[in-house]
Enzyme design. Structure first.
Site, PDB file in Angstrom:
ATOM      1  N   TYR A 175       0.824  -1.201   0.000  1.00 55.68           N
ATOM      2  CA  TYR A 175       0.000   0.000   0.000  1.00 55.68           C
ATOM      3  C   TYR A 175       0.858   1.250   0.000  1.00 55.68           C
ATOM      4  O   TYR A 175       2.067   1.189   0.210  1.00 55.68           O
ATOM      5  CB  TYR A 175      -0.974  -0.013   1.185  1.00 55.68           C
ATOM      6  CG  TYR A 175      -0.367   0.323   2.535  1.00 55.68           C
ATOM      7  CD1 TYR A 175       0.468  -0.564   3.197  1.00 55.68           C
ATOM      8  CD2 TYR A 175      -0.623   1.544   3.146  1.00 55.68           C
ATOM      9  CE1 TYR A 175       1.019  -0.251   4.434  1.00 55.68           C
ATOM     10  CE2 TYR A 175      -0.079   1.873   4.388  1.00 55.68           C
ATOM     11  CZ  TYR A 175       0.745   0.972   5.022  1.00 55.68           C
ATOM     12  OH  TYR A 175       1.294   1.283   6.233  1.00 55.68           O
TER      13      TYR A 175
ATOM     14  N   ARG B 183       8.354   4.099  -4.603  1.00 54.36           N
ATOM     15  CA  ARG B 183       8.398   3.091  -3.522  1.00 54.36           C
ATOM     16  C   ARG B 183       7.409   1.958  -3.782  1.00 54.36           C
ATOM     17  O   ARG B 183       7.700   0.795  -3.496  1.00 54.36           O
ATOM     18  CB  ARG B 183       8.134   3.736  -2.168  1.00 54.36           C
ATOM     19  CG  ARG B 183       8.305   2.724  -1.023  1.00 54.36           C
ATOM     20  CD  ARG B 183       8.188   3.347   0.348  1.00 54.36           C
ATOM     21  NE  ARG B 183       6.904   3.957   0.544  1.00 54.36           N
ATOM     22  CZ  ARG B 183       6.615   4.774   1.566  1.00 54.36           C
ATOM     23  NH1 ARG B 183       7.543   5.068   2.459  1.00 54.36           N
ATOM     24  NH2 ARG B 183       5.414   5.284   1.684  1.00 54.36           N
TER      25      ARG B 183
ATOM     26  N   ARG C 244      -8.162 -21.002  -1.394  1.00 56.60           N
ATOM     27  CA  ARG C 244      -7.084 -20.604  -0.482  1.00 56.60           C
ATOM     28  C   ARG C 244      -5.895 -21.524  -0.695  1.00 56.60           C
ATOM     29  O   ARG C 244      -6.041 -22.752  -0.556  1.00 56.60           O
ATOM     30  CB  ARG C 244      -7.564 -20.679   0.972  1.00 56.60           C
ATOM     31  CG  ARG C 244      -6.480 -20.294   1.983  1.00 56.60           C
ATOM     32  CD  ARG C 244      -7.030 -20.245   3.405  1.00 56.60           C
ATOM     33  NE  ARG C 244      -5.995 -19.839   4.350  1.00 56.60           N
ATOM     34  CZ  ARG C 244      -5.213 -20.693   5.022  1.00 56.60           C
ATOM     35  NH1 ARG C 244      -5.361 -21.997   4.874  1.00 56.60           N
ATOM     36  NH2 ARG C 244      -4.288 -20.235   5.860  1.00 56.60           N
TER      37      ARG C 244
ATOM     38  N   LYS D  76       6.418  -2.063   1.959  1.00 53.63           N
ATOM     39  CA  LYS D  76       5.228  -1.478   2.595  1.00 53.63           C
ATOM     40  C   LYS D  76       4.033  -2.407   2.413  1.00 53.63           C
ATOM     41  O   LYS D  76       3.148  -2.176   1.585  1.00 53.63           O
ATOM     42  CB  LYS D  76       4.956  -0.085   2.009  1.00 53.63           C
ATOM     43  CG  LYS D  76       4.044   0.768   2.889  1.00 53.63           C
ATOM     44  CD  LYS D  76       4.150   2.229   2.525  1.00 53.63           C
ATOM     45  CE  LYS D  76       3.126   3.094   3.215  1.00 53.63           C
ATOM     46  NZ  LYS D  76       3.218   3.114   4.670  1.00 53.63           N
TER      47      LYS D  76
HETATM   48  N1  PDD Z   1       2.677   5.009   7.336  1.00 50.06           N
HETATM   49  N2  PDD Z   1       7.316   3.754   9.036  1.00 50.06           N
HETATM   50  C1  PDD Z   1       6.181   3.039   8.989  1.00 50.06           C
HETATM   51  C2  PDD Z   1       6.140   1.742   9.695  1.00 50.06           C
HETATM   52  C3  PDD Z   1       5.041   3.536   8.305  1.00 50.06           C
HETATM   53  O1  PDD Z   1       3.914   2.804   8.269  1.00 50.06           O
HETATM   54  C4  PDD Z   1       5.117   4.798   7.669  1.00 50.06           C
HETATM   55  C5  PDD Z   1       3.957   5.379   6.906  1.00 50.06           C
HETATM   56  C6  PDD Z   1       6.333   5.518   7.748  1.00 50.06           C
HETATM   57  C7  PDD Z   1       6.504   6.856   7.089  1.00 50.06           C
HETATM   58  O2  PDD Z   1       6.581   6.741   5.691  1.00 50.06           O
HETATM   59  P1  PDD Z   1       6.095   7.921   4.747  1.00 50.06           P
HETATM   60  O3  PDD Z   1       6.869   9.124   5.133  1.00 50.06           O
HETATM   61  O4  PDD Z   1       6.443   7.455   3.401  1.00 50.06           O
HETATM   62  O5  PDD Z   1       4.615   8.110   4.963  1.00 50.06           O
HETATM   63  C8  PDD Z   1       7.409   4.970   8.434  1.00 50.06           C
HETATM   64  C9  PDD Z   1       1.519   5.473   6.609  1.00 50.06           C
HETATM   65  C10 PDD Z   1       1.355   6.954   6.621  1.00 50.06           C
HETATM   66  C11 PDD Z   1       0.299   4.719   7.123  1.00 50.06           C
HETATM   67  O6  PDD Z   1       0.446   3.530   7.332  1.00 50.06           O
HETATM   68  O7  PDD Z   1      -0.773   5.303   7.264  1.00 50.06           O
END
Ligand code: PDD
Length: 285
Positions: A33, A52, A101, A149
């Site tokens: 995501y 990313r 599944r 992510k």
């Molecule tokens: N979260 N570290 C983690 C574990 C994160 O989930 C996030 C972002 C960041 C910061 O990354 P960025 O600057 O690219 O948003 C660091 C998003 C905002 C969320 O899960 O809502």
């Protein structure tokens, strides 16, 4: 007005949007995501998030279901259809729905599932900026590829609940004595004018906001040190803050019930927030 969301090529009222119960995102958290913020009806650092996303898909051997230009157009269309001027756009891509599944990935021609939706929110004028955040420390119990992510967010979610139970706003995670990051943000301390944040690796998400903030800090002649720092260092810091797409730069004023520095939002964090907002808005699309 019902929110209009995007699902696999269609714009639909949120109540009409559907994905399969066999979707691997649902069954295996097999998906990635991005969260991109919107300010003044413009996308902040869209390019960084798109790059990313591509990396996350590559690392998991997933198809790239939508070219970057089309993805930008979907973001803009969702902003238009929902009159979104400030908030976030959430994007999720999963490996798609198999016939059943199965731990083994489905064949490569299985279409990915793509979902995007808007979240209206006042980001710029958050009351947290003046107050500062309270954080607690918790053990980092996540998997070893936090640089990807993925939508496996159960432990970060548990961390938020632990923070809430302790009357705090978030949790910083600790591994081998060192802070990795916050539950959904990157973590920083300031000591004697040096900004210290963990170096990039598999242990943390490579924040898009982090990259921008460190670039701006260096251009403003601030000293930056990218290295692991300990919980004790955090407690003894002059100030602390976090960065993420939804909070930008946010001061942290308390750790495990003890004030950090003066216990008030620090000047470095507040200055960086101002620079970040100015510069990001100039470059927003
Ligand atoms: N979260 N570290 C983690 C574990 C994160 O989930 C996030 C972002 C960041 C910061 O990354 P960025 O600057 O690219 O948003 C660091 C998003 C905002 C969320 O899960 O809502």
């Amino acid at each position: 007005m019902s929110r209009i969301v995007y699902v696999n090529g269609e714009y639909l009222p949120e109540g009409d949007a559907k994905v399969s119960i066999f979707d691997r995102g649902f069954l295996f958290a097999d998906g990635v995501y991005e969260v991109t913020s919107v300010l003044d009806s413009k996308l902040i650092d869209f390019d960084g998030h798109a790059v990313r996303l591509e990396r996350s898909l590559n690392e998991l051997g997933m198809n790239h279901p939508i070219p970057k230009d089309d993805l930008l157009e979907v973001h803009r269309e969702l902003m238009r259809r929902n009159d979104l001027t400030e908030g976030m756009i959430y994007l999720q891509i999963t490996r798609g729905a198999d016939a059943d599944r199965d731990f083994v990935y489905p064949s490569e021609d299985t279409p990915n599932t793509i979902v995007l939706f808007t979240q209206a929110k006042n980001l710029k004028d958050s009351p947290m900026v003046a107050k500062g955040m309270k954080v607690i420390s918790i053990e980092d119990q996540r998997w070893g590829r936090r640089d990807i992510k993925t939508v496996q967010l159960l432990y970060p979610s548990m961390g938020k609940m632990m923070a809430k139970a302790a009357n705090a706003d978030d949790a910083w995670m600790v591994e081998d004595g060192a802070i990795t990051e916050g539950t959904s943000n990157n973590a920083y301390i300031v000591k004697g004018n040096r900004i210290i944040t963990r170096h990039l690796g598999n242990e943390i998400l490579h924040g898009i906001t982090r990259a921008a903030v460190l670039r701006f800090a260096k251009s403003a002649q601030m000293e930056v040190e990218e290295r692991a720092f300990t919980l004790d260092e955090a407690k003894a810091a002059d100030e602390a803050f976090i960065t993420s797409a939804s909070t930008f730069v946010m001061p942290v004023v308390e750790m495990d019930g003890q004030p950090i520095g003066t216990g008030k939002p620090g000047s470095v964090a507040l200055r960086l927030r101002e620079i970040y907002l100015d510069e990001s808005l100039k470059a927003a699309v």
